[in-house]
Scaffold this active site. Structure first.
Site, PDB file in Angstrom:
ATOM      1  N   ILE A   1      -1.265   7.650   4.527  1.00 16.22           N
ATOM      2  CA  ILE A   1      -0.966   8.290   3.248  1.00 16.22           C
ATOM      3  C   ILE A   1      -2.235   8.822   2.591  1.00 16.22           C
ATOM      4  O   ILE A   1      -2.259   9.931   2.060  1.00 16.22           O
ATOM      5  CB  ILE A   1      -0.265   7.294   2.302  1.00 16.22           C
ATOM      6  CG1 ILE A   1       1.028   6.783   2.927  1.00 16.22           C
ATOM      7  CG2 ILE A   1       0.022   7.941   0.953  1.00 16.22           C
ATOM      8  CD1 ILE A   1       1.668   5.624   2.157  1.00 16.22           C
TER       9      ILE A   1
ATOM     10  N   TYR B   1       2.769 -10.049   0.894  1.00 12.63           N
ATOM     11  CA  TYR B   1       2.567  -8.631   0.582  1.00 12.63           C
ATOM     12  C   TYR B   1       3.192  -8.268  -0.765  1.00 12.63           C
ATOM     13  O   TYR B   1       2.550  -7.662  -1.633  1.00 12.63           O
ATOM     14  CB  TYR B   1       3.164  -7.787   1.699  1.00 12.63           C
ATOM     15  CG  TYR B   1       3.113  -6.296   1.467  1.00 12.63           C
ATOM     16  CD1 TYR B   1       1.899  -5.624   1.439  1.00 12.63           C
ATOM     17  CD2 TYR B   1       4.283  -5.563   1.286  1.00 12.63           C
ATOM     18  CE1 TYR B   1       1.846  -4.240   1.237  1.00 12.63           C
ATOM     19  CE2 TYR B   1       4.248  -4.195   1.088  1.00 12.63           C
ATOM     20  CZ  TYR B   1       3.035  -3.537   1.065  1.00 12.63           C
ATOM     21  OH  TYR B   1       2.989  -2.181   0.856  1.00 12.63           O
TER      22      TYR B   1
END
Length: 663
Positions: A393, A532
């Site tokens: 990204i 996470y």
């Protein structure tokens, strides 16, 4: 043995030079214009070799304008002369085609004669077959075929010159439509099927992928990847006793145009086309009323072409390209196949690398961002600090920022990869800055912030994109507490340390915007992602609190609850290969929108639905997530132990229903 190559800075030429460097010995002389020397020198640095020597000249000059003293010094020393410099563009005008393809070939052939080379290798094209109907084999050339465009005519004429006017032995290579590298997707321009990629992207964004679309039989085309072309040329050029032969570098099996389009539509995530009539029926129709024939006729009519171009150019498709969507000839390549037998060189199936090609286009060649005045107004001249900019990204976001006239400030641990990203941006006319930093090291972040504050004219945007993901159930985490420490260190502590370090600069400017790439998991709480999701939730909460403190200083925040993205971060979880994901370019578009529109959050519909479910029916939601927990395996099973069968089908079904969720 030494080589001389024209067009070495071009697409096929670069790949051929790499093949020669990898598999052959001897010096490689490359023709280059004076103005292109810096580009060639950059390529030589990229190749990391001292075997490539630029020779200054020009395709439009007699004997390529090479210094006669150089010719005298190297006469008899060049075994192979590869002539690739030419126009490979159906939309180029007649004069340009004539000068480059015909005149350039004549000048190259004259130089090859002066050098007394061992063999002159001419890269022609299947366009030399023009509109011949039926089989066109490798022994055929002048069959009285109609040559419908300047490109066709000059490709035919340049091959005729090599066959009839040269004084040295020759070999001819006729590639079909050449697309990007089948392994990396690398391509240098929009051409051939790439003209339609923008339309496919639009279809993906506005239509569901499952929507059936009606199509028609558009005839057959032929596509080959550039790595196949370069490898085949290198091999064929060095076979003994093949002078005076032509080789078709084509797919042995013609590809229906609709099938090719569908392969790329599927790669893009767009709807695909179905043809209602059997192609055997449409083939019985006169050519003039077949769909491909009608399109060909429209594309060749000047008046109709001008009208059509008003429509097609809006989606990036020149009208004249429509006249050449299919071939009337079938290209017999049995001679080439026999010559390549045993070499391991073969044309891969398009379906196996279509996504690779489309992804490269979307990440490197798509200029939608550059054409958007709203984006350009927001990013022109702005300095955008992007973490995790070496891949995924972050890398694509950097390209899009540079396209819009901004200056991406590339931050990641690996300097070499950052330099590669900067080089790609600069090749396309952009500007980028490189600042290597280990973002899990808080003291390194402090030093980075000091550097940025002192060296940048401004800090306009900060994109917290760097992150670490760990997919592991609590059952397997009791002796791995460091998983939680590592994710918090990078995803939370590193991100807020960077923002806090740059806050004084932004406060002094009275402006600044922070984009946090969070996760859909914060809204949906999928099992096995406790480390996470907790780190991303912490970053969300911190940003929400400090946003109220800083908004008066002109500093704002956007959190993107990103769905599952096809990046290197998810690669270790092999089951994700079969899951619906968004591409890094789609994710980067969300980041750009976050910078331009500055909303507080960017969410997906599914993410919002998950958040609502957790609020309205938490017990039911946790029961459903527990079912998913038992359907999807832990990491070890995802690597192949006990996967497949009914359980795998259940996994893929759930993944498609809950598209974008990290299972």
């Amino acid at each position: 043995m030494s080589y001389f190559v024209t067009g070495a800075t071009g697409f096929i030429g670069r790949f051929l030079v790499e093949e020669l460097l990898d598999h052959r010995e001897g010096e490689v002389f490359v023709l280059v214009r004076e103005s292109s020397l810096p580009r060639m020198e950059a390529l030589i640095r990229h190749w990391g070799t001292d075997r490539v020597t630029p020779v200054v000249g020009d395709l439009a000059t007699e004997a390529l304008g090479v210094d006669p003293a150089w010719v005298a010094e190297h006469r008899g020393q060049v075994e192979h002369f590869f002539h690739l410099a030419a126009i490979y563009d159906m939309t180029a005008d007649d004069a340009t085609n004539e000068a480059m393809n015909v005149g350039g070939t004549r000048h190259a052939l004259a130089l090859a004669g002066d050098l007394d080379v061992g063999c002159f290798h001419q890269v022609s094209s299947v366009a030399a077959a023009g509109e011949l109907r039926g089989t066109f084999d490798e022994t055929m050339f002048d069959e009285g075929q109609h040559l419908p465009s300047p490109y066709h005519r000059t490709k035919f004429e340049s091959e005729r010159i090599v066959r009839e006017e040269g004084s040295v032995p020759w070999r001819v290579y006729r590639p079909s439509i050449v697309v990007g590298d089948s392994q990396t997707g690398a391509m240098d321009k929009v051409d051939g099927p790439y003209y339609f990629f923008g339309l496919m992207k639009t279809m993906r964004d506005v239509l569901p992928a499952w929507l059936p679309l009606a199509g028609v039989d558009m005839g057959d085309t032929n596509v080959v990847p550039v790595d196949y072309v370069a490898r085949a040329m290198d091999h064929l050029a060095h076979l003994p006793g093949r002078d005076g032969e032509a080789f078709h570098l084509v797919n042995p099996e013609p590809q229906p145009v609709v099938e090719m389009i569908n392969a790329f539509c599927a790669a893009a995530g767009a709807p695909t086309f179905a043809t209602g009539l059997d192609r055997g029926l449409t083939r019985r129709l006169p050519r003039a009323v077949q769909p491909s024939g009608l399109l060909n006729a429209v594309g060749k009519n000047g008046a109709l072409q001008a009208v059509l171009d008003l429509v097609t150019s809006r989606v990036g498709v020149p009208a004249e390209v429509l006249a050449h969507t299919s071939f009337t000839a079938v290209f017999d390549s049995r001679r080439t196949e026999r010559a390549l037998a045993g070499s391991g060189i073969a044309v891969p199936d398009l379906e196996s690398y279509a996504r690779t090609l489309y992804s490269y286009w979307e990440e490197h060649l798509d200029e939608t961002t550059a054409r958007d005045p709203r984006i350009r107004a927001a990013l022109q001249g702005k300095y955008v600090v992007i973490t995790g900019a070496s891949s995924g990204i972050g890398q694509v976001t950097a390209h899009k920022v540079a396209q819009a006239g901004g200056v991406p400030v590339l931050v990641a641990r690996g300097k070499d990869k950052l330099e590669e990203v900067r080089a790609m941006i600069e090749v396309r006319g952009g500007q980028a800055l490189v600042y290597p930093c280990d973002l899990s090291d808080l003291k390194a972040i402090d030093r980075l912030c000091e550097q940025l504050a002192s060296e940048l004219p401004s800090v306009d945007y900060v994109v917290n994109n760097a992150g670490r993901s760990i997919r592991r159930s609590l059952r397997l985490s009791h002796d791995r507490f460091h998983d939680f420490e590592r994710t918090m260190q990078l995803n939370y502590f590193g991100a807020i340390r960077l923002v806090m370090g740059l806050l004084p600069t932004m406060q002094e400017q009275k402006r600044g915007h922070v984009v946090n790439v969070s996760s859909i998991g914060v809204q949906t709480n999928p099992p096995r992602f406790s480390a996470y999701v907790a780190s991303k939730s912490a970053l969300d909460s911190w940003s929400n609190v400090v946003a109220s403190e800083l908004v008066g200083d002109g500093i704002t925040f956007t959190g993107i609850h990103m769905p599952l993205v096809r990046t290197p971060m998810i690669a270790p979880t092999k089951i994700y290969d079969k899951f619906p994901t968004i591409s890094p370019a789609q994710a980067a578009d969300l980041v750009v929108e976050a910078m331009v529109g500055r909303p507080h959050e960017i969410n997906t519909l599914l993410g919002n639905a998950g958040a609502v479910m957790h609020t309205l029916a938490p017990k039911l939601t946790f029961r459903l997530l527990n079912m998913a927990y038992h359907v999807f395996p832990d990491s070890a099973a995802a690597k192949g132990e006990g996967s497949g069968g009914t359980r795998e089908s259940e996994q893929i079904m759930l993944a498609k229903i809950f598209k974008g969720v990290h299972w």
